[in-house]
Design a protein around this motif. Structure first.
Motif, PDB file in Angstrom:
ATOM      1  N   CYS A  67      -9.274  10.864   0.210  1.00  0.00           N
ATOM      2  CA  CYS A  67     -10.175  10.108   1.086  1.00  0.00           C
ATOM      3  C   CYS A  67     -11.123   9.222   0.297  1.00  0.00           C
ATOM      4  O   CYS A  67     -11.682   8.270   0.833  1.00  0.00           O
ATOM      5  N   GLN A  68     -11.312   9.525  -0.974  1.00  0.00           N
ATOM      6  CA  GLN A  68     -12.232   8.755  -1.799  1.00  0.00           C
ATOM      7  C   GLN A  68     -11.637   7.431  -2.276  1.00  0.00           C
ATOM      8  O   GLN A  68     -12.359   6.561  -2.733  1.00  0.00           O
ATOM      9  N   CYS A  86     -15.442  12.764   5.419  1.00  0.00           N
ATOM     10  CA  CYS A  86     -14.970  11.565   4.739  1.00  0.00           C
ATOM     11  C   CYS A  86     -15.173  10.283   5.543  1.00  0.00           C
ATOM     12  O   CYS A  86     -15.671   9.293   5.005  1.00  0.00           O
TER      13      CYS A  86
END
Length: 189
Positions: free
Chosen positions: A67-68, A178
């Motif tokens: 998700c980053q 997220c």
């Protein structure tokens, strides 16, 4: 002095009682001595423990990592102003040079190499979204480097719950953490 500390422990009056305790994401050794006995006792007596996220689940860690990342084909250099990107790159080069002097003898004794530690924290930084890079940079300090290898309070409690064979679960899904962070625009970050 323990009874004078604010425990940040809320009790939900039912039979058996339920407790709500807010944790922070720092190495547990920084805060453990300041957690009051009533909170520790509530944890010990509980049979079921729920955490913010299940940090012992490989899927959770994998999903947090994914998700980053910026969308496929995007790079941090594409989304940051040139001067900020250049300053960030210089800062990371400085940190990489400093990590060997920041490491503890205990870390070295366990065979942790400075390059490995830097890559574990900052690896793939050019593919990460700005908000996650900001959080990463905030953790690249001497104090944080020296405490690497010590689990954060949430993870410590989760590992302890597993060791004590408590039933565990998570209150949130990775996506619930997220998406709001990834939804911040550049000026908010």
């Amino acid at each position: 002095q323990q009874n004078k500390l604010n425990s940040f422990l809320w009790t939900i009056k039912r039979d058996p009682p339920s407790y709500f305790f807010g944790t922070i994401h720092v190495p547990y050794t920084r805060v453990w001595d300041f957690i009051p006995e009533n909170s520790k006792m509530a944890f010990q007596q509980s049979h079921i423990v729920y955490f913010e996220l299940d940090l012992t689940d490989p899927y959770t860690i994998s999903a947090l990592t994914s998700c980053q990342l910026l969308p496929q084909g995007k790079n941090l250099q594409d989304v940051l102003p040139h001067d900020i990107y250049h300053r960030l790159k210089q800062h990371l080069e400085y940190v990489k040079l400093m990590i060997p002097s920041w490491m503890t003898p205990d870390q070295r004794g366990k065979g942790v190499y400075a390059d490995y530690l830097f890559n574990a924290i900052a690896g793939n930084w050019e593919r990460k979204r700005p908000v996650w890079v900001m959080l990463m940079v905030n953790s690249l300090t001497e104090v944080d480097i020296r405490s690497r290898g010590v689990p954060v309070l949430d993870l410590y409690l989760a590992q302890e719950a597993e060791r004590l064979r408590k039933q565990t679960g998570a209150v949130e899904k990775v996506e619930e953490q997220c998406h709001p962070l990834n939804g911040l625009n550049f000026s908010q970050v």
